[in-house]
Write a protein that holds these residues in place. Structure first.
Motif, PDB file in Angstrom:
ATOM      1  N   ALA A  30      -7.193 -12.640  -2.725  1.00  0.00           N
ATOM      2  CA  ALA A  30      -7.396 -11.767  -3.882  1.00  0.00           C
ATOM      3  C   ALA A  30      -6.796 -10.393  -3.635  1.00  0.00           C
ATOM      4  O   ALA A  30      -6.157  -9.816  -4.526  1.00  0.00           O
ATOM      5  CB  ALA A  30      -8.883 -11.645  -4.189  1.00  0.00           C
ATOM      6  N   ASN A  31      -6.961  -9.863  -2.428  1.00  0.00           N
ATOM      7  CA  ASN A  31      -6.422  -8.548  -2.107  1.00  0.00           C
ATOM      8  C   ASN A  31      -4.906  -8.532  -2.207  1.00  0.00           C
ATOM      9  O   ASN A  31      -4.324  -7.611  -2.787  1.00  0.00           O
ATOM     10  CB  ASN A  31      -6.878  -8.117  -0.708  1.00  0.00           C
ATOM     11  N   LEU A  32      -4.258  -9.548  -1.679  1.00  0.00           N
ATOM     12  CA  LEU A  32      -2.799  -9.614  -1.738  1.00  0.00           C
ATOM     13  C   LEU A  32      -2.318  -9.714  -3.184  1.00  0.00           C
ATOM     14  O   LEU A  32      -1.368  -9.034  -3.592  1.00  0.00           O
ATOM     15  CB  LEU A  32      -2.304 -10.807  -0.913  1.00  0.00           C
ATOM     16  N   ARG A  33      -2.988 -10.527  -3.963  1.00  0.00           N
ATOM     17  CA  ARG A  33      -2.628 -10.683  -5.378  1.00  0.00           C
ATOM     18  C   ARG A  33      -2.808  -9.357  -6.131  1.00  0.00           C
ATOM     19  O   ARG A  33      -1.948  -8.935  -6.895  1.00  0.00           O
ATOM     20  CB  ARG A  33      -3.459 -11.785  -6.025  1.00  0.00           C
ATOM     21  N   ARG A  43       0.838  -1.207   0.000  1.00  0.00           N
ATOM     22  CA  ARG A  43       0.000   0.000   0.000  1.00  0.00           C
ATOM     23  C   ARG A  43       0.871   1.254   0.000  1.00  0.00           C
ATOM     24  O   ARG A  43       0.563   2.232  -0.681  1.00  0.00           O
ATOM     25  CB  ARG A  43      -0.938  -0.009   1.207  1.00  0.00           C
ATOM     26  N   GLY A  44       1.954   1.206   0.748  1.00  0.00           N
ATOM     27  CA  GLY A  44       2.888   2.332   0.755  1.00  0.00           C
ATOM     28  C   GLY A  44       3.535   2.544  -0.601  1.00  0.00           C
ATOM     29  O   GLY A  44       3.691   3.684  -1.060  1.00  0.00           O
ATOM     30  N   TYR A  45       3.898   1.463  -1.260  1.00  0.00           N
ATOM     31  CA  TYR A  45       4.500   1.568  -2.598  1.00  0.00           C
ATOM     32  C   TYR A  45       3.509   2.193  -3.583  1.00  0.00           C
ATOM     33  O   TYR A  45       3.900   3.025  -4.408  1.00  0.00           O
ATOM     34  CB  TYR A  45       4.920   0.198  -3.134  1.00  0.00           C
ATOM     35  N   ILE A  46       2.262   1.792  -3.487  1.00  0.00           N
ATOM     36  CA  ILE A  46       1.251   2.367  -4.381  1.00  0.00           C
ATOM     37  C   ILE A  46       1.167   3.863  -4.155  1.00  0.00           C
ATOM     38  O   ILE A  46       1.103   4.647  -5.111  1.00  0.00           O
ATOM     39  CB  ILE A  46      -0.112   1.661  -4.199  1.00  0.00           C
ATOM     40  N   GLY A  47       1.210   4.281  -2.899  1.00  0.00           N
ATOM     41  CA  GLY A  47       1.214   5.714  -2.595  1.00  0.00           C
ATOM     42  C   GLY A  47       2.415   6.428  -3.190  1.00  0.00           C
ATOM     43  O   GLY A  47       2.293   7.532  -3.722  1.00  0.00           O
ATOM     44  N   LEU A  48       3.575   5.787  -3.139  1.00  0.00           N
ATOM     45  CA  LEU A  48       4.796   6.390  -3.691  1.00  0.00           C
ATOM     46  C   LEU A  48       4.786   6.426  -5.219  1.00  0.00           C
ATOM     47  O   LEU A  48       5.306   7.365  -5.819  1.00  0.00           O
ATOM     48  CB  LEU A  48       6.033   5.604  -3.237  1.00  0.00           C
ATOM     49  N   LEU A  49       4.226   5.408  -5.832  1.00  0.00           N
ATOM     50  CA  LEU A  49       4.279   5.281  -7.290  1.00  0.00           C
ATOM     51  C   LEU A  49       3.131   5.990  -8.010  1.00  0.00           C
ATOM     52  O   LEU A  49       3.211   6.222  -9.225  1.00  0.00           O
ATOM     53  CB  LEU A  49       4.273   3.800  -7.678  1.00  0.00           C
ATOM     54  N   ALA A  50       2.086   6.344  -7.299  1.00  0.00           N
ATOM     55  CA  ALA A  50       0.917   6.938  -7.950  1.00  0.00           C
ATOM     56  C   ALA A  50       1.249   8.257  -8.645  1.00  0.00           C
ATOM     57  O   ALA A  50       0.804   8.496  -9.771  1.00  0.00           O
ATOM     58  CB  ALA A  50      -0.208   7.139  -6.941  1.00  0.00           C
ATOM     59  N   GLU A  51       2.022   9.112  -8.007  1.00  0.00           N
ATOM     60  CA  GLU A  51       2.321  10.417  -8.606  1.00  0.00           C
ATOM     61  C   GLU A  51       3.152  10.314  -9.879  1.00  0.00           C
ATOM     62  O   GLU A  51       2.751  10.856 -10.916  1.00  0.00           O
ATOM     63  CB  GLU A  51       3.008  11.332  -7.601  1.00  0.00           C
ATOM     64  N   PRO A  52       4.310   9.611  -9.867  1.00  0.00           N
ATOM     65  CA  PRO A  52       5.057   9.527 -11.124  1.00  0.00           C
ATOM     66  C   PRO A  52       4.301   8.784 -12.221  1.00  0.00           C
ATOM     67  O   PRO A  52       4.419   9.123 -13.401  1.00  0.00           O
ATOM     68  CB  PRO A  52       6.355   8.806 -10.750  1.00  0.00           C
ATOM     69  N   THR A  53       3.492   7.816 -11.842  1.00  0.00           N
ATOM     70  CA  THR A  53       2.698   7.111 -12.839  1.00  0.00           C
ATOM     71  C   THR A  53       1.624   8.028 -13.413  1.00  0.00           C
ATOM     72  O   THR A  53       1.377   8.026 -14.617  1.00  0.00           O
ATOM     73  CB  THR A  53       2.065   5.848 -12.232  1.00  0.00           C
ATOM     74  N   ALA A  63      -5.314   0.940  -8.751  1.00  0.00           N
ATOM     75  CA  ALA A  63      -4.337   0.603  -7.716  1.00  0.00           C
ATOM     76  C   ALA A  63      -4.656   1.340  -6.415  1.00  0.00           C
ATOM     77  O   ALA A  63      -4.563   0.758  -5.329  1.00  0.00           O
ATOM     78  CB  ALA A  63      -2.925   0.951  -8.187  1.00  0.00           C
ATOM     79  N   GLN A  64      -5.060   2.584  -6.522  1.00  0.00           N
ATOM     80  CA  GLN A  64      -5.408   3.347  -5.321  1.00  0.00           C
ATOM     81  C   GLN A  64      -6.657   2.780  -4.650  1.00  0.00           C
ATOM     82  O   GLN A  64      -6.732   2.738  -3.413  1.00  0.00           O
ATOM     83  CB  GLN A  64      -5.592   4.825  -5.674  1.00  0.00           C
ATOM     84  N   ARG A  65      -7.629   2.333  -5.438  1.00  0.00           N
ATOM     85  CA  ARG A  65      -8.816   1.704  -4.853  1.00  0.00           C
ATOM     86  C   ARG A  65      -8.453   0.381  -4.163  1.00  0.00           C
ATOM     87  O   ARG A  65      -8.966   0.079  -3.084  1.00  0.00           O
ATOM     88  CB  ARG A  65      -9.892   1.480  -5.913  1.00  0.00           C
ATOM     89  N   VAL A  66      -7.586  -0.387  -4.791  1.00  0.00           N
ATOM     90  CA  VAL A  66      -7.145  -1.658  -4.188  1.00  0.00           C
ATOM     91  C   VAL A  66      -6.428  -1.373  -2.871  1.00  0.00           C
ATOM     92  O   VAL A  66      -6.647  -2.056  -1.870  1.00  0.00           O
ATOM     93  CB  VAL A  66      -6.241  -2.451  -5.159  1.00  0.00           C
ATOM     94  N   ALA A  67      -5.570  -0.357  -2.864  1.00  0.00           N
ATOM     95  CA  ALA A  67      -4.832  -0.015  -1.645  1.00  0.00           C
ATOM     96  C   ALA A  67      -5.766   0.445  -0.527  1.00  0.00           C
ATOM     97  O   ALA A  67      -5.496   0.196   0.653  1.00  0.00           O
ATOM     98  CB  ALA A  67      -3.799   1.069  -1.948  1.00  0.00           C
ATOM     99  N   ALA A  68      -6.852   1.088  -0.889  1.00  0.00           N
ATOM    100  CA  ALA A  68      -7.801   1.582   0.112  1.00  0.00           C
ATOM    101  C   ALA A  68      -8.708   0.481   0.653  1.00  0.00           C
ATOM    102  O   ALA A  68      -9.275   0.625   1.732  1.00  0.00           O
ATOM    103  CB  ALA A  68      -8.648   2.702  -0.489  1.00  0.00           C
ATOM    104  N   ASP A  69      -8.832  -0.621  -0.066  1.00  0.00           N
ATOM    105  CA  ASP A  69      -9.718  -1.718   0.331  1.00  0.00           C
ATOM    106  C   ASP A  69      -9.073  -2.524   1.445  1.00  0.00           C
ATOM    107  O   ASP A  69      -8.013  -3.112   1.269  1.00  0.00           O
ATOM    108  CB  ASP A  69     -10.002  -2.612  -0.874  1.00  0.00           C
ATOM    109  N   ARG A  70      -9.712  -2.560   2.588  1.00  0.00           N
ATOM    110  CA  ARG A  70      -9.150  -3.280   3.736  1.00  0.00           C
ATOM    111  C   ARG A  70      -9.923  -4.556   4.056  1.00  0.00           C
ATOM    112  O   ARG A  70      -9.637  -5.238   5.015  1.00  0.00           O
ATOM    113  CB  ARG A  70      -9.161  -2.388   4.974  1.00  0.00           C
TER     114      ARG A  70
END
Length: 113
Positions: A88-91, A42-52, A75-82
Motif C-alpha cells: 500500500a505504501n509503495l502504491r 519520497r525525494g520527488y514528493i519533496g521536490l514537487l511539494a513547493e511548485p504544487t 503526499a507529504q504524510r505518505v512520504a513521512a510514513d515509514r
C-alpha cells in the motif's frame, strides 16, 4: 572519482511512479529494489511539494484549491510514513508523485504564459 547527483526529470519521476504502482500490483513491494524506489519517490514528493503548493495557492476556485492543497499535504504524510503495509505504501507513493507531477506541470505551464 567524484559522483554527482543528477536532478530527476519529469520523465524519471513519471517512470518511477508507474514502476511503483506496477511493482505494488504485480511484483514484490519489499526488498532492495522497492526500498530504493521508495527513497526516490519520497525525494520527488519533496521536490514537487513547493511548485504544487504554489499552484494551489494561485487557484481561484476554492474547491479546486482545497483539493490541490490536500493532495500536497497527503503526499507529504505518505512520504513521512515509514511503516505499515509495504504494498500500500509503495502504491500510495507512486500515485502521490503522479498527482503532484500533474499539478506541478500545470503550475509550470501557467508560469510560462
Amino acid at each position: 572519482m567524484s559522483t554527482t547527483q543528477q536532478v530527476p526529470t519529469t520523465v524519471d519521476m513519471a517512470r518511477d511512479s508507474n514502476l511503483a504502482v506496477t511493482l505494488a500490483n504485480y511484483g514484490t513491494p519489499t526488498g532492495l529494489t522497492a526500498d530504493e524506489l521508495r527513497k526516490r519517490l519520497r525525494g520527488y514528493i519533496g521536490l514537487l511539494a513547493e511548485p504544487t503548493g504554489q499552484y494551489a495557492e494561485a487557484l481561484g476556485d476554492s474547491r479546486a484549491k482545497d483539493i490541490a492543497q490536500n493532495t500536497v499535504e497527503h503526499a507529504q504524510r505518505v512520504a513521512a510514513d515509514r511503516g505499515g503495509n509495504p504494498e500500500a505504501n509503495l502504491r500510495l507513493l507512486g500515485k502521490s508523485v503522479a498527482l503532484l507531477l500533474r499539478y506541478a506541470g500545470d503550475h509550470q505551464r501557467r508560469q510560462a504564459q
